[in-house]
Design a protein around this motif. Structure first.
Motif, PDB file in Angstrom:
ATOM      1  N   ILE A   1       2.607  -4.853   4.534  1.00  0.00           N
ATOM      2  CA  ILE A   1       3.414  -4.034   3.719  1.00  0.00           C
ATOM      3  C   ILE A   1       2.581  -3.029   3.296  1.00  0.00           C
ATOM      4  CG2 ILE A   1       4.362  -3.922   1.323  1.00  0.00           C
ATOM      5  CD1 ILE A   1       5.414  -7.020   1.625  1.00  0.00           C
ATOM      6  N   ALA A   2       1.225  -3.092   2.975  1.00  0.00           N
ATOM      7  CA  ALA A   2       0.450  -2.076   2.615  1.00  0.00           C
ATOM      8  C   ALA A   2       0.321  -1.030   3.699  1.00  0.00           C
ATOM      9  CB  ALA A   2      -0.814  -2.424   2.135  1.00  0.00           C
TER      10      ALA A   2
ATOM     11  N   ILE B   1       9.638 -14.204   0.662  1.00  0.00           N
ATOM     12  CA  ILE B   1       9.913 -13.017  -0.338  1.00  0.00           C
ATOM     13  C   ILE B   1       9.112 -11.868   0.434  1.00  0.00           C
ATOM     14  CG2 ILE B   1       9.218 -11.956  -2.356  1.00  0.00           C
ATOM     15  CD1 ILE B   1      10.150 -14.717  -3.862  1.00  0.00           C
ATOM     16  N   THR B   2       7.662 -12.352   0.749  1.00  0.00           N
ATOM     17  CA  THR B   2       6.969 -11.217   1.444  1.00  0.00           C
ATOM     18  C   THR B   2       7.352 -10.875   2.626  1.00  0.00           C
ATOM     19  OG1 THR B   2       5.387 -12.826   2.283  1.00  0.00           O
ATOM     20  CG2 THR B   2       4.822 -11.671   0.008  1.00  0.00           C
TER      21      THR B   2
ATOM     22  N   ARG C   1       3.616   7.309   4.979  1.00  0.00           N
ATOM     23  CA  ARG C   1       3.171   8.601   4.534  1.00  0.00           C
ATOM     24  C   ARG C   1       2.629   9.721   5.643  1.00  0.00           C
ATOM     25  NH1 ARG C   1       1.051   5.582   0.081  1.00  0.00           N
ATOM     26  NH2 ARG C   1      -0.559   5.050   1.191  1.00  0.00           N
ATOM     27  N   LYS C   2       2.088   8.604   6.794  1.00  0.00           N
ATOM     28  CA  LYS C   2       1.715   9.439   8.104  1.00  0.00           C
ATOM     29  C   LYS C   2       2.995   9.994   8.974  1.00  0.00           C
ATOM     30  CE  LYS C   2      -1.930   8.968  11.551  1.00  0.00           C
ATOM     31  NZ  LYS C   2      -2.815   7.942  12.288  1.00  0.00           N
ATOM     32  N   PHE C   3       3.748   9.001   8.779  1.00  0.00           N
ATOM     33  CA  PHE C   3       5.064   9.260   9.939  1.00  0.00           C
ATOM     34  C   PHE C   3       6.278   9.436   8.698  1.00  0.00           C
ATOM     35  CE2 PHE C   3       2.042   7.052  12.847  1.00  0.00           C
ATOM     36  CZ  PHE C   3       2.110   7.976  13.606  1.00  0.00           C
TER      37      PHE C   3
ATOM     38  N   LEU D   1      11.057  -2.940   4.806  1.00  0.00           N
ATOM     39  CA  LEU D   1      10.464  -1.406   5.021  1.00  0.00           C
ATOM     40  C   LEU D   1      10.754  -0.927   6.416  1.00  0.00           C
ATOM     41  CD1 LEU D   1       6.920  -2.202   3.027  1.00  0.00           C
ATOM     42  CD2 LEU D   1       9.106  -0.571   2.321  1.00  0.00           C
ATOM     43  N   ASN D   2      11.020  -2.098   7.369  1.00  0.00           N
ATOM     44  CA  ASN D   2      11.182  -1.557   8.793  1.00  0.00           C
ATOM     45  C   ASN D   2      12.503  -0.594   8.884  1.00  0.00           C
ATOM     46  OD1 ASN D   2       8.879  -3.004   9.710  1.00  0.00           O
ATOM     47  ND2 ASN D   2       9.933  -4.690  10.181  1.00  0.00           N
TER      48      ASN D   2
END
Length: 580
Positions: A561-562, A510-511, A569-571, A518-519
């Protein structure tokens, strides 16, 4: 049509990896199993019909010894109940010395249990020669023209018990004026010192040589305790100026005998235990690893013959290691006792330079927090922190790839019928935009030696054995004991390793799935399909591995993930839809 072909290719590739991994993992990455508490851990249950212990090549004349006498096999408890014994008692060991043959053939490791159960018996390392799992250390002499003590000789003891503060001396005399003595002493850990003395009270000089050996009947029968590509189990030592890992039981069964003109130490290693004989530092000896009889294995070193004049005596010193392969204990014996590279009894492998620091950091964290599972999580956090600059470069590269994705798709469409030209144009685009398409692979490449080093630490170091984490995880060096297929143990069967899916493996899948979600989506359809399948494929692949490795990977996924959320947020262009 190309999409369908790519999809089929991805499925076939994934299936081949999933089905073939079971064989590869068993051969190269064996997983531990629960030992049978009815058997001695270090020995083998294979039956025997002869008494082992006679040197394969006697140092006296090199003559072939007579065949060992057939002896009835008895239980270990019966064998060690003999009255002709001197007890051994230390903080780490318990057992006895057999006065018949002056053998150290009864040793249990009181700090370690065979299983995680509270009432499990201690690990037995040595057992007498007339038992199914015979395994012992012995010292002796060879001489020309005089009688020397042998395996059946009954010695006389001067002490009642061998402890770190009370040595014991054994003595025996022949009929021609020679007296033989063995003074045994022991430290608080696993090192026994045997001072062998031959005193000549006869009328003529005698020529004698002393030797020491480790004798073992049978070999481990558990497939996870046998020699493999990643873990050496069997004969070992520092011989001929190097650490020896290339001699195994199969070689000896085939009649191969390994001989060396020098020895720092030699003996037999199991995954967690070691039995070895050690000559004095710098002493010239000859050594051998042989199989003197079927299913019987022996490591031996012998000294050169020396003449003992009338009224004189000669003393030699042998040390015997019998215990657990504790990293700091082995290193201390290297430093304080001068035993060359004794710590190499732990087969760290190619990544020793990396695995040892990983172990030391993990062990320090464990001592600080008191929970091995938490220590693994902290280790993962430290590693991710050290790799953060690399991750930043990876995400920067991914952001650039995302921005030029429309140009890449245009090139792929323009040159879809000319693959070589398409690759040339793509490489030109990477160069013009200053993009490194391989930058995203660097963290994965770095993770490989880290994962392998942690695998070796979990599988080899006694410090990590039987360490609990929380809830149902009682041993992080063993696989997750909870399995969905047998309803967490309610059904009385053990699923095959390929289907041994437990909660940790499911959390891993799952993780990893969330991390891949997210990629940025890959442009290649094959890569897209592989990334969709990979989390669930790895869920099955990793299920049979040690729970500590799964915990490391789960923690790593959560931190990834974190980290990805922070990088988004940075990119922000990473999440932005590519412009048309």
């Amino acid at each position: 049509m190309d999409d369908k072909r790519n999809w089929i290719t991805a499925i076939l590739l994934s299936a081949a990896i999933l089905l073939g991994w079971n064989f590869v993992a068993q051969k190269f990455f064996p997983t531990p199993t629960k030992p049978d508490v009815t058997k001695t851990v270090a020995g083998s249950p294979t039956a025997a019909t002869a008494t082992p212990g006679t040197p394969a090549t006697p140092p006296a004349t090199g003559a072939t010894p007579a065949a060992p006498a057939v002896q009835a096999i008895v239980p270990v408890e019966t064998a060690v109940a003999s009255a002709n014994r001197v007890p051994i008692e230390t903080p780490a060991l318990a057992g006895s010395i057999n006065l018949a043959g002056a053998r150290i053939d009864d040793v249990t490791l009181t700090k370690y249990r065979q299983t995680i159960k509270k009432n499990a018996p201690p690990v037995r390392l040595f057992a007498p020669g007339n038992t199914k799992a015979a395994y012992f250390a012995s010292v002796g002499w060879a001489a020309q023209g005089i009688e020397v003590p042998g395996p059946a000789t009954i010695w006389t003891a001067s002490g009642a018990k061998l402890t770190p503060t009370t040595p014991v001396t054994l003595s025996w005399s022949n009929t021609t004026g020679q007296t033989f003595r063995i003074e045994y002493s022991i430290d608080a850990d696993y090192l026994i010192t045997a001072k062998q003395t031959i005193a000549n009270s006869g009328a003529a000089p005698v020529s004698a040589s002393s030797f020491a050996l480790i004798d073992r009947l049978g070999k481990p029968t558990d497939p996870h305790e046998q020699d493999s590509w990643t873990i050496h189990v069997g004969p070992t030592g520092y011989l001929g100026g190097k650490s020896v890992f290339d001699v195994n039981y199969t070689d000896l069964d085939d009649g191969t005998a390994a001989k060396y003109d020098s020895a720092g130490w030699l003996g037999f290693t199991d995954k967690y235990w070691l039995a070895a004989v050690v000559p004095a530092k710098g002493e010239r000896v000859s050594a051998s690893i042989t199989s003197p009889a079927a299913n019987n294995y022996q490591t031996l070193f012998a000294r050169n013959f020396a003449e003992v004049a009338p009224g004189k005596q000669i003393t030699t010193t042998t040390r015997i290691f019998a215990g657990a392969k504790e990293v700091y204990t082995l290193q201390r014996y290297e430093k304080d006792q001068g035993i060359t590279r004794l710590s190499n009894a732990i087969d760290w492998g190619w990544f020793e330079f990396f695995a040892v620091p990983i172990f030391k950091l993990l062990d320090w964290l464990f001592r600080m927090v008191g929970n091995f599972g938490v220590a693994i999580m902290l280790l993962t956090l430290i590693i991710r922190g050290l790799m953060f600059p690399i991750a930043q470069r990876q995400f920067h590269s991914m952001a650039q790839m995302r921005l030029v994705q429309p140009k890449m798709k245009a090139l792929q469409e323009r040159y879809k019928d000319d693959k070589p030209r398409q690759q040339q144009e793509l490489m030109k685009l990477y160069k013009d935009e200053k993009i490194n398409p391989l930058a995203g692979c660097l963290p994965i490449v770095i993770q490989i030696p880290i994962f392998y080093a942690l695998y070796k630490v979990l599988m080899l170091t006694i410090e990590m054995r039987h360490q609990p984490f929380a809830l149902w995880i009682k041993d992080l060096s063993a696989p997750d004991p909870a399995h969905f297929l047998n309803l967490f143990g309610l059904l009385d069967f053990t699923p095959p390793s390929l289907l041994a899916l437990g909660p940790l493996a499911l959390i891993l899948g799952i993780t990893m799935f969330l991390q891949f979600r997210l990629n940025p989506q890959a442009t290649d359809p094959v890569q897209q399909q592989v990334f969709k399948i990979m989390p669930w494929m790895f869920m099955f692949i990793m299920a049979p591995f040690a729970a500590g490795l799964l915990l490391y990977w789960i923690t790593n996924n959560c931190l990834s993930i974190a980290q990805q959320q922070f990088m988004y947020r940075k990119f922000p262009q990473l999440k932005a839809a590519p412009a048309k």
